[in-house]
Design an enzyme around this catalytic site. Structure first.
Site, PDB file in Angstrom:
ATOM      1  N   VAL A  11       0.846  -1.134   0.125  1.00  0.00           N
ATOM      2  CA  VAL A  11      -0.082  -0.209  -0.140  1.00  0.00           C
ATOM      3  C   VAL A  11       0.757   1.120   0.034  1.00  0.00           C
ATOM      4  O   VAL A  11       0.605   2.004  -0.796  1.00  0.00           O
ATOM      5  CB  VAL A  11      -0.684  -0.074   1.333  1.00  0.00           C
ATOM      6  CG1 VAL A  11      -1.630   1.308   1.260  1.00  0.00           C
ATOM      7  CG2 VAL A  11      -1.870  -1.089   1.019  1.00  0.00           C
ATOM      8  N   PHE A 251     -15.824 -10.465  -9.171  1.00  0.00           N
ATOM      9  CA  PHE A 251     -15.823 -11.438  -8.174  1.00  0.00           C
ATOM     10  C   PHE A 251     -16.873 -12.460  -8.160  1.00  0.00           C
ATOM     11  O   PHE A 251     -17.246 -13.208  -7.143  1.00  0.00           O
ATOM     12  CB  PHE A 251     -15.893 -10.595  -6.872  1.00  0.00           C
ATOM     13  CG  PHE A 251     -14.612  -9.653  -6.580  1.00  0.00           C
ATOM     14  CD1 PHE A 251     -14.089  -8.835  -7.379  1.00  0.00           C
ATOM     15  CD2 PHE A 251     -13.688 -10.357  -5.800  1.00  0.00           C
ATOM     16  CE1 PHE A 251     -12.975  -8.102  -6.969  1.00  0.00           C
ATOM     17  CE2 PHE A 251     -12.499  -9.639  -5.210  1.00  0.00           C
ATOM     18  CZ  PHE A 251     -12.038  -8.834  -5.752  1.00  0.00           C
ATOM     19  N   CYS A 262      -5.046  -9.440   2.532  1.00  0.00           N
ATOM     20  CA  CYS A 262      -6.091  -8.838   3.092  1.00  0.00           C
ATOM     21  C   CYS A 262      -7.520  -9.610   3.287  1.00  0.00           C
ATOM     22  O   CYS A 262      -7.820  -9.706   4.585  1.00  0.00           O
ATOM     23  CB  CYS A 262      -6.377  -7.596   1.825  1.00  0.00           C
ATOM     24  SG  CYS A 262      -5.003  -6.686   1.541  1.00  0.00           S
TER      25      CYS A 262
HETATM   26  C1  UGA Z   1      -8.433  -6.725  -1.841  1.00  0.00           C
HETATM   27  C2  UGA Z   1      -9.531  -5.675  -2.355  1.00  0.00           C
HETATM   28  O1  UGA Z   1     -10.098  -6.079  -3.353  1.00  0.00           O
HETATM   29  C3  UGA Z   1      -9.056  -4.313  -2.337  1.00  0.00           C
HETATM   30  O2  UGA Z   1     -10.052  -3.505  -2.681  1.00  0.00           O
HETATM   31  C4  UGA Z   1      -8.511  -3.804  -0.845  1.00  0.00           C
HETATM   32  O3  UGA Z   1      -7.885  -2.573  -0.929  1.00  0.00           O
HETATM   33  C5  UGA Z   1      -7.382  -4.888  -0.767  1.00  0.00           C
HETATM   34  O4  UGA Z   1      -7.751  -6.209  -0.628  1.00  0.00           O
HETATM   35  C6  UGA Z   1      -6.613  -4.338   0.693  1.00  0.00           C
HETATM   36  O5  UGA Z   1      -7.552  -4.552   1.962  1.00  0.00           O
HETATM   37  O6  UGA Z   1      -5.672  -3.787   0.670  1.00  0.00           O
HETATM   38  P1  UGA Z   1      -6.269  -7.829  -2.906  1.00  0.00           P
HETATM   39  O7  UGA Z   1      -5.947  -8.514  -1.776  1.00  0.00           O
HETATM   40  O8  UGA Z   1      -5.187  -7.010  -3.617  1.00  0.00           O
HETATM   41  O9  UGA Z   1      -7.459  -6.701  -2.788  1.00  0.00           O
HETATM   42  O10 UGA Z   1      -6.871  -8.904  -3.828  1.00  0.00           O
HETATM   43  P2  UGA Z   1      -8.388  -9.250  -4.730  1.00  0.00           P
HETATM   44  O11 UGA Z   1      -8.269  -8.718  -6.125  1.00  0.00           O
HETATM   45  O12 UGA Z   1      -9.486  -8.748  -3.978  1.00  0.00           O
HETATM   46  O13 UGA Z   1      -8.268 -10.805  -4.717  1.00  0.00           O
HETATM   47  C7  UGA Z   1      -8.269 -11.482  -3.430  1.00  0.00           C
HETATM   48  C8  UGA Z   1      -8.487 -13.041  -3.527  1.00  0.00           C
HETATM   49  O14 UGA Z   1      -9.789 -13.381  -3.939  1.00  0.00           O
HETATM   50  C9  UGA Z   1      -7.621 -13.372  -4.624  1.00  0.00           C
HETATM   51  O15 UGA Z   1      -6.776 -14.666  -4.205  1.00  0.00           O
HETATM   52  C10 UGA Z   1      -8.090 -13.753  -5.969  1.00  0.00           C
HETATM   53  O16 UGA Z   1      -7.661 -14.731  -6.782  1.00  0.00           O
HETATM   54  C11 UGA Z   1      -9.627 -14.118  -5.257  1.00  0.00           C
HETATM   55  N1  UGA Z   1     -10.630 -13.763  -6.256  1.00  0.00           N
HETATM   56  C12 UGA Z   1     -11.204 -12.782  -6.737  1.00  0.00           C
HETATM   57  C13 UGA Z   1     -11.215 -15.080  -6.796  1.00  0.00           C
HETATM   58  O17 UGA Z   1     -11.065 -16.027  -6.471  1.00  0.00           O
HETATM   59  N2  UGA Z   1     -12.464 -14.700  -7.590  1.00  0.00           N
HETATM   60  C14 UGA Z   1     -12.822 -13.608  -7.931  1.00  0.00           C
HETATM   61  O18 UGA Z   1     -13.818 -13.339  -8.788  1.00  0.00           O
HETATM   62  C15 UGA Z   1     -11.944 -12.495  -7.648  1.00  0.00           C
END
Ligand code: UGA
Length: 434
Positions: A11, A251, A262
């Site tokens: 961040v 998502f 996160c």
């Molecule tokens: C998440 C939030 O999306 C951000 O808005 C937030 O700022 C961040 O946490 C934080 O708190 O700093 P991030 O951890 O970078 O972001 O990752 P995401 O893109 O949200 O994905 C999280 C997990 O969910 C990953 O393992 C991803 O592969 C999984 N995911 C996501 C899925 O399995 N399917 C989806 O459709 C979307």
């Protein structure tokens, strides 16, 4: 404006680079000497799409500086942004505030003129009040406001999200602080989506949003399980759901479970925080439990797929918790690899960016491949665990020449079934009986 950023992680660093790019003078502060040395020597310490170029540009024009000394960064800053980690406490399961409290305690003495202390780290409801108390205790004469300024950027897309936020949430009652933060975000397009709320609401918004998204991912994963048994296809079902604007397309991608630094941490913290208020968050609690079990289930699925083979070799594509990052923290892929290793399988891994961070954990238990084809050479099955764009352009022809048996288990549903089958592969995905 002069901005100090405490913490140079996923961040802090993109935020610092971003504000420098917008014309501010930014000093990033971190206690880790080696990290600051590297940054000062022009070596970027983490991978984020598009970050390195802006990092070099703003170092060269003198707007982006790095130091280990709190005094050098905070003295004279208009805004001090706290972006240090808030890991899960191993015993209490709450977010651990030790780094936040230490930063607040140390910065207090260097506040001179009016300063906004903006908290970007994800902190439980009420922590900004504590930070205010700590600063006042350290420097009773300090002229400052503590503002909750949660960050919503995604890893892997940090630069894109920094410059194009959906909304800016600003938690403060102070008019002076509101004006300064509004000025900071003046260059942003989304001015009609500045949300001025109370500090506690702002702190809660971050947890509520991350927990909701984690639940959404968990929901689609459970729907995928249902589709597998019922004969429906999750890709079709997700599209059919997503076109409803109340649900949205994002998502709804099934996978081996959500991971990263996160969602796993914030969902646990949300449940624990609510429990402390006597509130039970059943949906989030269920998502936490079953997201954990999902990774075990996926490991069993891989192990079962090669149960009939003597000394099977598994090609694993993807180690990071998602695409676009080198981060393997709480990565489902890493957990699955470790689990199948326990089951006695031989594993070859390939990841475009994650090997450097995975190596200290997996050590010499796996073979580190330098390409998809290298990973698949002599493998009995190829398993996709991260949704990297590179994997979407799967080199079917080259792989079919080197893989022992042409089987793909796509646990991110990123390949096209017809194409894979057309190229002679047996293709298994999530949420489909076929
Ligand atoms: C998440 C939030 O999306 C951000 O808005 C937030 O700022 C961040 O946490 C934080 O708190 O700093 P991030 O951890 O970078 O972001 O990752 P995401 O893109 O949200 O994905 C999280 C997990 O969910 C990953 O393992 C991803 O592969 C999984 N995911 C996501 C899925 O399995 N399917 C989806 O459709 C979307």
């Amino acid at each position: 404006m002069k901005i100090a950023i405490i913490g140079t992680g996923y961040v802090g660093l993109p935020t610092g680079v971003g504000f420098a790019e917008l014309g501010n003078n930014v000093v990033c502060i971190d206690q880790i000497v080696k990290k600051i040395e590297e940054l000062n020597n022009g070596k970027i310490t983490l991978y984020e799409t598009g970050l390195e170029e802006l990092f070099h540009k703003n170092r060269a024009n003198g707007r982006l500086k790095f130091t280990t000394k709190m005094k050098d960064g905070v003295t004279g800053a208009d805004i001090v942004i706290i972006a240090v980690g808030t890991p899960t406490h191993p015993v209490t399961k709450e977010s651990d505030m030790k780094y936040i409290y230490a930063a607040a305690g140390e910065l207090a003495q260097y506040l001179t003129d009016y300063t906004v202390v903006a908290v970007k780290s994800t902190v439980p409801v009420g922590i900004c009040d504590d930070i205010e108390d700590i600063i006042l205790k350290g420097n009773p004469k300090a002229d400052f406001d503590v503002v909750s300024l949660p960050e919503f950027l995604r890893e892997g897309f940090a630069v894109e999200d920094f410059f194009n936020p959906d909304r800016i949430v600003i938690g403060t009652e102070s008019e002076r602080a509101k004006a300064l933060i509004a000025k900071l975000y003046e260059p942003f397009e989304c001015k009609n989506r500045f949300l001025f709320v109370s500090r506690k609401s702002s702190e809660a918004i971050k947890y509520a949003a991350n927990s909701f998204l984690a639940v959404k991912v968990h929901y689609i994963n459970e729907m995928a399980d249902f589709c597998e048994k019922s004969g429906a296809d999750i890709n079709e079902v997700a599209r059919g759901m997503g076109f409803d604007s109340r649900i949205g397309m994002k998502f709804l991608q099934p996978g081996p479970g959500y991971g990263g630094s996160c969602f796993p941490k914030d969902t646990i913290a949300m449940v624990t925080m609510a429990n402390n208020y006597g509130v039970k968050l059943n949906i989030i609690e269920t998502a936490v439990k079953h997201n954990h079990l999902r990774k075990k289930k996926m490991s069993e699925r891989i192990t079962n797929a090669v149960a009939h083979i003597y000394n099977p070799v598994i090609a694993i594509l993807g180690l990071t918790f998602k695409e676009g990052t080198d981060d393997v923290r709480e990565s489902p892929a890493m957990e699955i690899v470790q689990e199948i290793l326990k089951n006695g399988l031989s594993v070859k891994v390939y990841d475009p960016k994650g090997i450097k961070n995975a190596e200290p954990i997996l050590k010499d238990t796996v073979y580190y491949a330098d390409s998809i084809v290298d990973a698949c050479k002599d493998a009995d099955i190829c398993v996709i665990l991260t949704e990297w764009q590179d994997f979407k352009k799967f080199p079917f022809e080259e792989v079919s020449k080197v893989i022992k048996t042409p089987v793909i288990m796509d646990l991110r549903n990123i390949l096209n079934r017809e194409e894979a089958v057309g190229k002679g592969f047996i293709y298994h995905s999530l949420g489909s009986k076929r």
